[in-house]
Design an enzyme around this catalytic site. Structure first.
Site: not given
Length: 704
Positions: A184, A186, A220, A284, A369, A379
């Site tokens: 997830g 984060g 986070g 994704r 992911d 990412d």
């Protein structure tokens, strides 16, 4: 007790006595963590949905934007996909770590930063949202400063824009080949979807805005160095013509977190920083893995096992929103629609990784992911561009086995697509997904890769049968090319042993005594490569620079002759020298980057920013798609010689007079430049400028 286990009575009594103490300690730690996270600002009531007539407004507590007031939110994903209902009590706080079953999103709230300050804006990226940034000059200084202050406030997460509904996305993933269960967002938060006057829809996301239910034990947050890297690379990849998410803004602050950058036991405080990310969607492959049952290897499962109804919802939303042409063509037949969807995702992914391979980009963390459902580069973590051609290059220090090395990226992307196909079952039958992947990926990748490389080499006419040899043979050719234009020092560095001598000795002993164990732990290939490095290093130690230079002259002359012959065929197909020359030059300039984001460039920008100078980072925000306009990738390493004649020659024209003598001269000249310019620059000059030879032989070395 497990069968076959043995535990003494004293051990059992000690374990029984320790169990309550351990349970109490765990409970105390958990209560402390939950209480700390509960101190974050509470979620307000969710904004109402956006409509064409009005934009939903936030609470009266939020400051009113001016420059950003025109952003109209319509958060379709949150309407179409299930949102978690947090459990009651302190454990149900917005950011409390937990499993999130039966939902695709959880509501969150960005954690405020202390004194947020703008690092950089990307004007081209913000233009996607219909935002015009005032020019950075004296006449518009006040207006620009007002915009920058507003960006720092709203894009840091310290205030919410009217209509924004922050949420964290739930997904799973295979990390380094093993299923990791729930992951997830984060360290990222969905803000909402902005609809523009042009009819486009863009999802906004804040990366580094604070903890979410998926942060686990982390905070986070992201820091300045990693945020600048993502900001720079997102925009650099866009200007290179590679599908990518965008970065609209980078905001730092006086808030700090502790990070151990080198994992060497020397942590330090670093500034919390947030990046505004922009994409059509951040969904994704791992978004569809939340339904995965217990993995046979890791035992982990997704949080929404058995919820095929949500899988159907996700497919309806993704295809209807991002692949409307497929929905329109196959809407009445779900299996055909889902097959067409998977086929298109496969093609987009194959083209994307082919683009990476053509510029030497290494992603570094190609987990499922980190693979976009719409074929974007997503990412940016430990990415890197190769400084010299090395098929085994690994940019991620934690990738000990080289799983995500440069040459393995196409193979890994194909493996990830296989996992996506498995995640789509039963809505996409297994055999059908497998057949589509086998039919589409390799063909699409090689076709796109060959097309890109032909254009890099200036072949602009119809493809010939012999061009097919370029794709499968190019890796071997580039390896040879690099070896033959590298200096002796570069070769010794490239082939230096990677293992400690004692480790190598142990591996050799293991290979002799227990080869099955060596194969099981997956180090046989690494051992073979290490032995090749040791052997090559030994040869290089006995080689002089003069011997290295003379060894390859004949090869250069031969290659350049072959290249000239292929260009002649291309020119003949065009039917005219002038038209072909103009097209040939335009295509090469358009497909060979003038600049590549080298690690040292990003490092310089980070170092300056950490000292309070944001000029190098913000310079990227005003860049235009001119990074391919002229010259070679690697021009920054050879700017002087390129300006003095290695670039496009005004007198370049017909190549008829370029005979064997000229080829030999060019081969010698290029090798002489290698020690000065570095192998990457020379490689690029070969691929880009060796074609543009003047009518007459240059008179002396000053022409070089």
């Amino acid at each position: 007790m497990q069968p076959g286990s043995r535990t003494s009575g004293r051990g059992r009594r000690a374990s029984a006595a320790a169990a309550p103490r351990m349970a109490g300690l765990r409970a105390a730690l958990w209560t402390s963590l939950v209480a700390a996270r509960a101190r974050l600002p509470p979620l307000g009531p969710p904004p109402s949905r956006c409509s064409s007539s009005a934009t939903a407004r936030g609470t009266a507590m939020e400051p009113a934007p001016r420059w950003l007031a025109g952003l109209r939110f319509d958060n379709r994903a949150l309407r179409a996909l299930p949102m978690e209902t947090p459990p009651s009590g302190p454990e149900g706080g917005p950011s409390a770590p937990r499993l999130v079953p039966g939902a695709c999103f959880s509501r969150v709230r960005p954690a405020p930063l202390h004194q947020p300050r703008l690092v950089a804006l990307s004007e081209p990226a913000l233009a996607l949202l219909g935002l015009d940034v005032p020019p950075n000059d004296n006449a518009a200084r006040e207006a620009r400063e007002a915009c920058e202050a507003e960006a720092a406030l709203f894009f840091s997460g310290n205030a919410l824009l009217p209509g924004a509904e922050p949420a964290a996305h739930c997904y799973c993933g295979h990390q380094f080949g093993q299923f990791a269960g729930q992951l997830g967002d984060g360290a990222a938060m969905y803000l909402g979807e902005v609809c523009t006057a042009a009819g486009e829809r863009w999802e906004l996301q804040l990366k580094g805005a604070g903890p979410t239910p998926f942060s686990r034990e982390a905070d986070g947050r992201k820091v300045l160095r990693s945020s600048i890297r993502e900001f720079l690379c997102s925009e650099a990849m866009f200007h290179l013509g590679i599908p990518t998410t965008r970065a609209g803004a980078c905001i730092t602050s006086q808030s700090t977190v502790v990070r151990d950058m080198f994992y060497d036991g020397n942590p330090k405080y670093e500034k919390c920083t947030v990046v505004l990310r922009i994409a059509s969607t951040f969904l994704r492959f791992g978004s569809f893995e939340i339904f995965k049952p217990a993995d046979e290897h890791t035992g982990r499962s997704g949080p929404s096992v058995g919820r095929n109804d949500i899988r159907v919802q996700m497919l309806d939303y993704v295809i209807g929103t991002f692949y409307p042409e497929i929905q329109a063509a196959h809407g009445s037949h779900s299996v055909q629609r889902n097959a067409a969807f998977f086929r298109e995702v496969t093609r987009r992914t194959a083209r994307m990784v082919a683009e990476w391979q053509c510029v030497g980009f290494c992603h570094g963390v190609l987990n499922t992911d980190n693979m976009s459902i719409v074929g974007l580069t997503i990412d940016y973590g430990p990415f890197g561009f190769m400084d010299r051609y090395d098929p085994d290059h690994v940019c991620n220090a934690s990738d000990n086995t080289g799983r995500y090395s440069y040459s393995k990226q196409p193979e890994v992307c194909k493996w990830n697509l296989q996992k996506l196909a498995e995640a789509l079952e039963p809505e996409l039958p297994h055999e059908l997904g497998k057949a589509i992947l086998a039919e589409e990926f390799d063909t699409t990748f090689h076709r796109h890769y060959l097309q890109k490389m032909r254009r890099k080499l200036g072949l602009v006419r119809a493809e010939r049968e012999e061009d097919g040899a370029l794709s499968p043979g190019l890796a071997e050719f580039l390896a040879t090319l690099t070896a033959e234009c590298a200096s002796l020092e570069e070769l010794r560095l490239a082939f230096r042993p990677q293992m400690d001598p004692r480790q190598l000795s142990m591996m050799l002993m293991l290979a002799q005594s227990n080869p099955q164990l060596l194969a099981l732990i997956g180090t046989r290939a690494n051992l073979t490569k290490e032995l090749e490095r040791v052997e090559q290093q030994s040869r290089l130690e006995q080689l002089s620079p003069e011997e290295l230079l003379s060894r390859h002259r004949a090869h250069w002359a031969h290659w350049l002759q072959e290249y000239r012959a292929r260009l002649e065929k291309d020119r003949e197909d065009a039917g005219g020298d002038a038209a072909w020359e103009a097209e040939h030059t335009r295509v090469m300039h358009a497909n060979n980057p003038k600049y590549i984001l080298r690690n040292y460039m990003a490092h310089n920008a980070i170092e300056a920013a950490e000292n309070g100078d944001f000029s190098e980072a913000s310079a990227a925000g005003t860049a235009t798609p001119g990074s391919r306009s002229r010259g070679a990738a690697g021009a920054e390493a050879a700017g002087g010689p390129l300006r003095q004649g290695w670039g496009h020659s005004p007198g370049a024209g017909s190549h008829r007079a370029w005979g064997g003598q000229r080829s030999s001269w060019w081969a010698a000249s290029l090798q002489q430049q290698a020690s000065t310019l570095g192998c990457r620059a020379v490689c690029d000059m070969i691929l880009i400028t060796a074609l543009e030879v003047p009518h007459q032989r240059p008179q002396g070395p000053e022409s070089c």
